[in-house]
Design a protein around this motif. Structure first.
Motif, short mmCIF file in Angstrom:
data_model
loop_
_atom_site.label_atom_id
_atom_site.label_comp_id
_atom_site.label_asym_id
_atom_site.label_seq_id
_atom_site.Cartn_x
_atom_site.Cartn_y
_atom_site.Cartn_z
N ASP A 137 0.84 -1.20 0.00
CA ASP A 137 0.00 0.00 0.00
C ASP A 137 0.87 1.25 0.00
N VAL A 177 -1.54 2.35 -2.79
CA VAL A 177 -2.95 2.69 -2.59
C VAL A 177 -3.18 4.10 -3.12
N THR A 225 -3.03 -0.55 -5.28
CA THR A 225 -2.90 -1.84 -4.61
C THR A 225 -4.23 -2.34 -4.05
N LEU A 226 -5.06 -1.43 -3.56
CA LEU A 226 -6.33 -1.85 -2.98
C LEU A 226 -7.29 -2.35 -4.06
N SER A 245 -2.19 -5.83 -0.74
CA SER A 245 -2.70 -4.63 -0.07
C SER A 245 -2.98 -4.96 1.39
#
Length: 234
Positions: A97, A152, A209-210, A217
């Motif tokens: 993240d 993220v 990443t999320l 993540s």
């Protein structure tokens, strides 16, 4: 195994792994033997000698270490950036993240200086990127380039309003909102702004990443592994 990869000239390769490479971190409760096997497989894919890829024990600090000698311990030095003064040491930064940043600069004699940095919220605000660039310049690097890997995104990194105001007060480029309008931080934008202010040419690779199942993540799963940003000489 590689989520993104590019040949950056002078025999330099920059890449970011994906979940196919597996978890590369020793600190997330994974079987250490399996982690070391994955690292060995990664080195083979990179075409570098076994045991030569340098990792760090990352602690969200602004500390920079030098990669010295032919090999390093599995955990590596406790730091959040690693610099190879001659570019010969393959470097890795692990994230799930936070922002992975890899850098390269040229010396007056034509040699290279490379670096890998872990730029999360604390590290960005603490000066990890400025410290990394300083250490590279001290080693003779000029014309530094940076590649900002997947992290993220500003639409997903929701934080308390107080945290947003405190962080954006120090670095306005971090200010963001989620799709629902709640307070958020844009770490890649902050990293890019900071690097640009330092005179570094930065390329944002992109990717959240999320939102991507191909990347680890911590926000999606507290037991997530770690993927890596990499820089090495062929």
């Amino acid at each position: 195994m590689f989520w993104w990869q590019t040949q950056a000239g002078d025999g330099l390769t920059v890449a970011f792994t994906n979940t196919e490479a597996g978890n590369l971190a020793l600190h997330v409760g994974d079987d250490p033997a399996r982690v070391l096997q994955r690292r060995a497989a990664l080195e083979t894919a990179m075409g570098v000698p076994g045991g030569s890829l340098r990792f760090m024990n990352q602690i969200h600090s602004a500390d920079v270490a030098l990669a010295a000698g032919e090999t390093s311990s599995a955990a590596g030095p406790t730091a959040d950036a690693l610099v190879s003064p001659d570019g010969r040491a393959p470097l890795a930064v692990m994230v799930a993240d936070c922002v992975p940043v890899v850098l390269a600069g040229r010396k007056p004699d034509g040699g290279l200086v490379t670096a890998a940095a872990h730029a999360g919220r604390k590290g960005l605000l603490g000066g990890i990127l400025a410290n990394t660039v300083d250490r590279m310049q001290a080693a003779g690097a000029d014309g530094i380039r940076a590649w900002i890997g997947p992290a993220v995104c500003g639409l997903c990194y929701e934080v308390p309003e107080s945290m947003l105001e405190e962080a954006a007060g120090q670095m306005p480029e971090l200010r963001s909102r989620t799709r629902a309008g709640t307070p958020a931080l844009d770490l890649p934008a902050g990293a890019e702004a900071q690097l640009t202010a330092l005179g570094v040419s930065a390329l944002r690779v992109g990717g959240c990443t999320l939102e991507s199942a191909d990347l680890y993540s911590h926000r999606r799963s507290s037991s997530a592994g770690r993927f890596a940003g990499l820089v090495w000489l062929s």
